[in-house]
Each structure stands twice: as C-alpha cells, then as structure tokens.
Design a protein around this motif. Sequence first.
Motif, PDB file in Angstrom:
ATOM      1  N   UNK A 102       5.167  14.248  -0.823  1.00  0.00           N
ATOM      2  CA  UNK A 102       3.787  13.776  -0.711  1.00  0.00           C
ATOM      3  C   UNK A 102       3.742  12.258  -0.784  1.00  0.00           C
ATOM      4  N   UNK A 103       3.090  11.624   0.202  1.00  0.00           N
ATOM      5  CA  UNK A 103       2.915  10.169   0.214  1.00  0.00           C
ATOM      6  C   UNK A 103       1.497   9.770  -0.185  1.00  0.00           C
ATOM      7  N   UNK A 104       0.541  10.624   0.109  1.00  0.00           N
ATOM      8  CA  UNK A 104      -0.852  10.409  -0.281  1.00  0.00           C
ATOM      9  C   UNK A 104      -1.559  11.743  -0.123  1.00  0.00           C
ATOM     10  N   UNK A 105      -2.843  11.775  -0.434  1.00  0.00           N
ATOM     11  CA  UNK A 105      -3.598  13.016  -0.268  1.00  0.00           C
ATOM     12  C   UNK A 105      -3.644  13.466   1.186  1.00  0.00           C
ATOM     13  N   UNK A 155      -9.312   8.277   6.336  1.00  0.00           N
ATOM     14  CA  UNK A 155      -8.850   7.201   5.463  1.00  0.00           C
ATOM     15  C   UNK A 155      -7.430   7.525   5.004  1.00  0.00           C
ATOM     16  N   UNK A 156      -6.464   7.214   5.865  1.00  0.00           N
ATOM     17  CA  UNK A 156      -5.088   7.611   5.566  1.00  0.00           C
ATOM     18  C   UNK A 156      -4.200   6.415   5.219  1.00  0.00           C
ATOM     19  N   UNK A 190      -2.917  -2.978   4.198  1.00  0.00           N
ATOM     20  CA  UNK A 190      -2.683  -1.563   4.504  1.00  0.00           C
ATOM     21  C   UNK A 190      -2.480  -1.319   5.997  1.00  0.00           C
ATOM     22  N   UNK A 191      -2.629  -2.371   6.805  1.00  0.00           N
ATOM     23  CA  UNK A 191      -2.582  -2.220   8.257  1.00  0.00           C
ATOM     24  C   UNK A 191      -1.796  -3.354   8.892  1.00  0.00           C
ATOM     25  N   UNK A 192      -1.236  -3.073  10.067  1.00  0.00           N
ATOM     26  CA  UNK A 192      -0.587  -4.087  10.898  1.00  0.00           C
ATOM     27  C   UNK A 192      -1.505  -4.334  12.092  1.00  0.00           C
ATOM     28  N   UNK A 193      -1.941  -5.581  12.244  1.00  0.00           N
ATOM     29  CA  UNK A 193      -2.863  -5.950  13.327  1.00  0.00           C
ATOM     30  C   UNK A 193      -2.178  -7.002  14.201  1.00  0.00           C
ATOM     31  N   UNK A 194      -2.110  -6.716  15.499  1.00  0.00           N
ATOM     32  CA  UNK A 194      -1.435  -7.611  16.439  1.00  0.00           C
ATOM     33  C   UNK A 194      -2.469  -8.211  17.387  1.00  0.00           C
ATOM     34  N   UNK A 214       1.352   4.451   6.438  1.00  0.00           N
ATOM     35  CA  UNK A 214       1.106   5.757   5.813  1.00  0.00           C
ATOM     36  C   UNK A 214       2.234   6.176   4.868  1.00  0.00           C
ATOM     37  N   UNK A 215       3.311   5.403   4.798  1.00  0.00           N
ATOM     38  CA  UNK A 215       4.379   5.740   3.868  1.00  0.00           C
ATOM     39  C   UNK A 215       5.670   5.045   4.248  1.00  0.00           C
TER      40      UNK A 215
END
Length: 376
Positions: A102-105, A155-156, A190-194, A214-215
């Motif tokens: 498990x990495x998150x819910x 919301x992952x 929490x995100x990669x934005x290009x 996500x993990x």
Amino acid sequence: MRSNVISRFCVFLYLIYSFSGGLADGACTFPGDILGSWVRGSDNKTLTFSSSSVSGLNITFSAVHMDTFNCVASTGTKYVIRYSFNQNAIDQYAFLCFDLQKKSDNVYFLHILTVISNQEILDQRQTEPYSIESVCNKATDEVAHTTLVKSGATNIAILCPSLLFGSYNYTVDSTLCPGDSRLDVCIDRKSIIVNYTMCSEIVGYSAMGEMDCIGHVVKGNTTYLSVYIRDTTATYRTTCFAIEKMDNQIFMTSRQVDCVVNQSPTSISAPGRSFKMIPIVTCPFTDESQVVVIVAVVVSLLIVAAVIGALLVYFLVLKKRKPKTAPVAASPSSPTNKPVSPGDVETTNAVTETTPSPAAATNGHVMPLKDENTLL
C-alpha cells in the motif's frame, strides 16, 4: 502491446495439473481497504477485489480464458490465488502469487512473485500439495511492480521524492532542449509540471506535461518513481522514472508503464528517454520523514495549547462563581486599640437601645403582638 501484456501474465502463471490442489478455496481474505475496483497501470484493465477473490485478470492460456481467481493462501502481504477448471476430463489449477504494497488510500504496488519456465508450465503434480513457498518462489523486489489505482479516485498524488524538490533546466536524450526549458516540482511537491512552450519534447509520455507522484522506492543510489499521467486520453496512465542525483545534477530515465529491475537513471533504450536536469532553484523539505515530524510537533503544540486554554477558562469561571466573604464586624475597642483599665470609662458614639418591658409600654396593660407589616 496488448498481446505482450497477456504474455507477461502468462509467463508468471504457475499452471499445475492436480487432483487434490492442496490449497483450499476461501482460505484467505484480502485487506478491507483494497476491496472494490482498481485500474492496473500495465494495461488500464480494471481489477475487482472481493473479500476472497479477484476478477478482471483476463488471462488466456492453453485455450482457457481465466478471469476470476480465488484467494487460497496468504502470509503477511503475500497472496496466492487459484483458478480452477477442467480440461480433457482432468481437474486443473492455475496458481499465481503476488505481493500487495500500500502506497496510499488510492494506490497499491502489485509485485508478481511467481517465476516459471516452459517446462514447469507443463509440470504435472497430481498428488503433491502446493505450499505458499512453492508458488511464491521469487523474492520480493520492490522495483519490479505494476500500479493499482483506485477507480474514480481524484486525489491520488502524494509527495514526490525529496531529491526532486526544485525547478530545473533540462536536456532530453543528451541533445534535445539545449536552451531554456522548465520542469517544476515546487508547486506543491506532489506533481511534475513541464512547460512545453519552452521545449516541446514530451516528458514522461504526458501530452499535457502534468504528472502526479503516486509512489516510489529506493534501491541503492537509485529512486524509482511511479507517476500518474493526468491526460485522460493517454493509452497508458502510468510512467516509471529511474532517478539519481550526482553532484548538483539530476539524471533520470523514463519508461512507459511499469518500473523494471536494473533500469538505469543515465541511459535507456527506445522508446524510453533520458534527462539531465540542472536546478534553477530548490525547495527542500529535507525529506518526507521530517514533514511527518513537523506535523506531529505542530499537532502536539496545538493539543498543549488547547489544554492550557481549557484550564485557564476553568479557573476563571471558578473564581467568578466563588461567593464573597462577609466583612468581619469591628470589635468595640478604642481607636488606638488601647486596653481599658477597670477605672477608666469607655466612651463611644454608639446609641444603646433599651427595649421596654411590655408592662411599662402599656402602663401595666399587656398589648397583643402584631405582625411588623401591620404596624403604622
């Protein structure tokens, strides 16, 4: 690609011909928080978990279509599933072992732990019971996994690995994007934005240039990061980045779908891509563990402040409700509190009130008592 995915699962399928099987259906249950539908990153197929079965595997092997497998044994996070069928008047069983992390819910990593060869596929064991150890015959390698993302989850995203916290200029495959470019992991970490207006070369197979972390797992000096592509039209929604920091630079390779063992952070064959990133600015937390510590400290301080505030309110209310003490009557003493000798006469301004006897008040006649409210 679809045939390759099916063949991958067939390679991991432990097909055993057996009359006894050795592992009984319903002998194990899946964890409660994985029940429901999940999208498998390797092929975008939906797997549905009940308490004791999983459906949606859609494996075709030896002209037999296998969809719903029953959970027959488990230990820790390892699960053995079995498909039962009859072919050529013989009861047959197909076993598969996997590990759920498990990495998150909303995200699990699924690791296949069954390794077979062509000879073992046709191995007949009609009397030998099959243990967890015989089916789960591969050690867990956290790098080699496929992702499971909860169906309908919005919301992952979780924190990206801390070595990526920054905004970067980068080059693609050594020569592309030689001028200005921008890859950002500072917006929410929490995100990669290009920014494709600066360089249009695709990163991470995302046409939008927006990917959610996500993990990730760390093995040696390499971090293996799984991201979820926000493009709703993407054929595959997950990408694996192998990342390593050397001096003040980040080296990274991308692979479509899943991470694989020994994926190098510095070079990869097509269609994978390699990136060299130089930070413009960094935005470190230091690491995720410190974030947890900071949150714990803040929560503890809030609890302490709440307790102190409650005690203050309690004592203030108690003080307000406490009855006032009546003043003590002054003793009939002189202003100087000097003792009076027997020969002295004490003079006071007090008026001594003498209550006449009833007879004196009425000239010898007794008057009836009246209530004080009736007196004029």
